[in-house]
Design an enzyme around this catalytic site. Structure first.
Site, PDB file in Angstrom:
ATOM      1  N   ASP A 232       2.410   0.867   3.340  1.00  0.00           N
ATOM      2  CA  ASP A 232       1.911   1.214   1.707  1.00  0.00           C
ATOM      3  C   ASP A 232       2.049   0.166   0.328  1.00  0.00           C
ATOM      4  O   ASP A 232       1.007  -1.299   1.670  1.00  0.00           O
ATOM      5  CB  ASP A 232       3.346   1.775   1.470  1.00  0.00           C
ATOM      6  N   HIS A 255      -1.510  -2.023   0.447  1.00  0.00           N
ATOM      7  CA  HIS A 255      -1.819  -0.369  -1.011  1.00  0.00           C
ATOM      8  C   HIS A 255      -2.156  -1.535  -1.560  1.00  0.00           C
ATOM      9  O   HIS A 255      -2.352  -1.304  -2.891  1.00  0.00           O
ATOM     10  CB  HIS A 255      -0.899   0.744  -1.128  1.00  0.00           C
TER      11      HIS A 255
END
Length: 410
Positions: A232, A255
């Site tokens: 993430d 991310h």
């Protein structure tokens, strides 16, 4: 019964407390929180002074002199969920982690499936945590149990964050290795004057919700010289956060470094004075990102992304004021106001032709957006990079590739 060692010098004496001397075994098999394990136990707390780690913390926290709690090197300490809580008599307190701390693997009987945090530290002032030890969250036991998101029934089970700080001021964290958390590697909430450096965080790129560092409701935070590989955001910044300096981060996979998401469920949220510079992104989904939900309110302002390098990043530059990960999303008029955002000196390659996305609200447009000296090419030499922008006001200067024609060139 544990022992303490005191060293005298010109300054006030420092007292050392070793968890091994308080009954922690460190063989990777024994539960070193030393508690009975009923079928669905309540979370242990620092008031359980008779347990190994808690007893060591209790002695450290009650010491009248500066104190060091030592997690012995060369050992692996198996821990069920625990909370270490202040305020403490002594300051500063230092926790030196040389060994490994490993999450208890029996998620059904120990965790109960509903805990958001594995190790939580609360209400301490002047806490230092340092060492080259490892915090292993055993997230691979949690990731398969994560239920598929269902926006109608709210099904979104997550594992616990590995290490969380709440109301911890003057916090210093250095040198630790984090591996495979159930959710975030580290959370910083409602804390001020936080300094973190030389951290190493590792989780597979497809592990769900394993943010590196999540910051919420905190001020005066510095993160530098760290390597973060996650499933993430490498670093995510949430509501109530301001004055954050992030530099020398090697991010990837993951991310990217994200502000938000903000404004979910119509909430009013604020973020300002965020500075990210001198960092590298390798194979990440996003690079420099701001994301807000439709229907929210508040602001994200005074933000700078500077001197960043991207290698094969899917979305190097992205502002998304219409963020919605659901299959069906409603069109709402209100939005978190995004203003005074600078992207300066961004270089490297984009995995896709669309390298710059500025997707803002029609009713609450982004304002004072600045792009200066941007050079983003595609990873595939046969394609040229492009940009997309909607409802954006701002300027472009210096070299800018790809061109962003909706902004005013100066």
């Amino acid at each position: 019964m544990g022992w303490a060692r005191t060293l005298n010098g010109d300054a006030q004496a420092t007292t050392y407390f070793d968890v091994s001397s308080f009954g922690a075994v460190g063989d990777g098999k024994t539960d070193d929180t030393q508690r009975d394990l009923p079928k669905r136990p309540k979370r242990a707390t620092a008031s359980s002074w008779f347990k190994a780690f808690f007893k060591a913390w209790d002695a450290t926290c009650k010491s009248m002199s500066p104190s060091n709690l030592i997690v012995t090197g060369g050992k692996s300490f198996l821990l069920a969920p625990l909370t270490l809580e202040g305020p403490c008599h002594s300051t500063p307190i230092t926790i030196q982690v040389f060994g490994s701390i490993v999450a208890y693997p029996d998620t059904d009987s120990v965790w109960g499936g509903h805990l958001n945090e594995w190790i939580a530290i609360k209400l301490t002032n002047g806490l230092n945590i340092e060492g080259d030890g490892t915090i292993d969250g055993k997230g691979q036991l949690w990731w398969p149990k994560r239920c598929i998101e269902n926006q109608f029934h709210g099904c979104y089970e997550r594992g616990p964050a590995a290490l969380a700080f709440h109301n911890c001021d003057n916090l210093y964290v250095r040198g630790l290795h984090f591996v495979n958390p159930g959710q975030q590697h580290m959370k910083i909430e409602d804390s001020t004057y936080v300094y973190m450096e030389q951290l190493h965080m590792t989780a597979p790129g497809d592990s769900p919700n394993t943010d590196g560092i999540h910051i919420q409701g905190s001020q005066h935070v510095t993160i530098k010289n760290s390597t973060i590989a996650t499933g993430d955001d490498c670093i995510s910044i949430g509501d109530g956060t301001y004055d954050v300096n992030i530099s020398q981060i090697a991010c990837g996979p993951g991310h990217g470094i994200s502000i938000g998401s903000l404004g979910q469920g119509g909430s009013t949220e604020t973020v300002e004075r965020i500075y990210v510079w001198d960092s590298y992104f390798t194979g990440t989904t996003n690079g420099a990102r701001i994301k807000t939900w439709q229907g929210g309110s508040g602001f994200a302002r005074d933000i700078a992304f500077q001197n960043l390098n991207f290698w094969n990043v899917e979305n190097p530059v992205i502002i998304d004021q219409n963020y919605c990960p659901h299959t069906t999303c409603q069109d709402k008029k209100s939005a978190v106001k995004i203003s005074n955002v600078k992207f300066i000196g961004l270089y490297g390659t984009s995995e896709k032709p669309l390298a710059v996305t500025l997707d803002c609200s029609q009713t609450v447009p982004c304002t004072d957006i600045v792009l200066y000296n941007i050079e983003l090419n595609t990873s595939n030499a046969y394609y040229k990079t492009t940009s997309y922008c909607s409802n954006v006001q701002g300027t472009v200067g210096g070299i800018c590739y790809p061109a962003v024609p909706c902004l005013h060139y100066v």
